[in-house]
Motif scaffolding. Structure first.
Motif, PDB file in Angstrom:
ATOM      1  N   GLY A  30       0.846  -1.187   0.000  1.00  0.00           N
ATOM      2  CA  GLY A  30       0.000   0.000   0.000  1.00  0.00           C
ATOM      3  C   GLY A  30       0.883   1.239   0.000  1.00  0.00           C
ATOM      4  N   GLN A  31       0.407   2.301  -0.616  1.00  0.00           N
ATOM      5  CA  GLN A  31       1.219   3.503  -0.832  1.00  0.00           C
ATOM      6  C   GLN A  31       0.593   4.729  -0.181  1.00  0.00           C
ATOM      7  N   ASP A  32       1.445   5.741  -0.009  1.00  0.00           N
ATOM      8  CA  ASP A  32       1.015   7.078   0.420  1.00  0.00           C
ATOM      9  C   ASP A  32       0.153   7.023   1.681  1.00  0.00           C
ATOM     10  N   ILE A  33       0.702   6.390   2.713  1.00  0.00           N
ATOM     11  CA  ILE A  33      -0.003   6.236   3.988  1.00  0.00           C
ATOM     12  C   ILE A  33       0.044   7.560   4.745  1.00  0.00           C
ATOM     13  N   THR A  34      -1.113   8.007   5.196  1.00  0.00           N
ATOM     14  CA  THR A  34      -1.223   9.188   6.038  1.00  0.00           C
ATOM     15  C   THR A  34      -1.964   8.789   7.305  1.00  0.00           C
ATOM     16  N   VAL A  35      -1.415   9.168   8.451  1.00  0.00           N
ATOM     17  CA  VAL A  35      -2.071   8.956   9.737  1.00  0.00           C
ATOM     18  C   VAL A  35      -2.595  10.309  10.201  1.00  0.00           C
ATOM     19  N   VAL A  36      -3.893  10.380  10.451  1.00  0.00           N
ATOM     20  CA  VAL A  36      -4.526  11.608  10.913  1.00  0.00           C
ATOM     21  C   VAL A  36      -4.869  11.415  12.386  1.00  0.00           C
ATOM     22  N   ASP A  37      -4.265  12.214  13.254  1.00  0.00           N
ATOM     23  CA  ASP A  37      -4.497  12.141  14.697  1.00  0.00           C
ATOM     24  C   ASP A  37      -5.662  13.055  15.037  1.00  0.00           C
ATOM     25  N   LEU A  38      -6.805  12.446  15.343  1.00  0.00           N
ATOM     26  CA  LEU A  38      -8.040  13.196  15.595  1.00  0.00           C
ATOM     27  C   LEU A  38      -8.302  13.424  17.078  1.00  0.00           C
ATOM     28  N   ARG A  39      -7.374  13.036  17.935  1.00  0.00           N
ATOM     29  CA  ARG A  39      -7.625  13.109  19.378  1.00  0.00           C
ATOM     30  C   ARG A  39      -7.853  14.528  19.873  1.00  0.00           C
ATOM     31  N   GLY A  40      -7.328  15.523  19.187  1.00  0.00           N
ATOM     32  CA  GLY A  40      -7.534  16.903  19.622  1.00  0.00           C
ATOM     33  C   GLY A  40      -8.696  17.596  18.941  1.00  0.00           C
ATOM     34  N   GLN A 121      -3.433  16.857  13.343  1.00  0.00           N
ATOM     35  CA  GLN A 121      -2.042  16.536  13.013  1.00  0.00           C
ATOM     36  C   GLN A 121      -2.039  15.374  12.032  1.00  0.00           C
ATOM     37  N   GLN A 122      -1.288  15.519  10.946  1.00  0.00           N
ATOM     38  CA  GLN A 122      -1.193  14.478   9.932  1.00  0.00           C
ATOM     39  C   GLN A 122       0.257  14.062   9.754  1.00  0.00           C
ATOM     40  N   THR A 123       0.470  12.758   9.717  1.00  0.00           N
ATOM     41  CA  THR A 123       1.802  12.191   9.567  1.00  0.00           C
ATOM     42  C   THR A 123       1.841  11.356   8.307  1.00  0.00           C
TER      43      THR A 123
END
Length: 129
Positions: A30-40, A121-123
């Motif tokens: 899988g490609q172009d993985i983005t983790v979006v931290d929605l905790r805030g 925040q996006q990683t």
């Protein structure tokens, strides 16, 4: 977008699940993985989104299977719901605290869900060669 912690240094169960999901995605290239931290983010439906893409519906299905299997084996988790496998253009896997979105490229561009959560925040996870 900067990565704030190395993958594999999870402190919470949700972070551990995110790391496990990333492993499952990468196992099927899988490609172009983005983790979006929605905790805030007030009113967010999950703690994290993990967004990625496969080149074809077949690869999207393979990534979905890999994520489910890796989460079951490594984290003892299974998704509460999986939708979108009929066409496999956009599959959503709901692990309650973590929601995984697996797209084919044109659908990812069209929906651009990262932009909907631009306050979070996006990683970006580097692609494996």
């Amino acid at each position: 977008m900067e990565q704030t912690k190395p993958i594999g240094t999870a402190a919470t169960p949700a972070e551990k699940l995110v790391d496990t999901i990333i492993k499952g995605i990468q196992e099927k290239k899988g490609q172009d993985i983005t983790v979006v931290d929605l905790r805030g983010i007030d009113g967010a439906i999950a703690s994290f989104f993990v967004i990625c893409q496969g080149n074809t519906p077949t690869q999207v299905e393979a990534i979905t299977d890999s994520v489910a299997e890796t989460a079951r084996i490594d984290a003892g988790e299974k998704p509460a719901h999986v939708v979108g496998l009929e066409l496999a253009h956009w599959v959503a896997m709901d692990f309650t605290d973590v929601i995984v979105h697996i797209f084919v490229p044109d659908m990812r561009s069209y929906y651009n869900i990262e932009n909907l959560w631009q306050d979070a925040q996006q990683t970006e996870i580097p692609n494996l060669d």
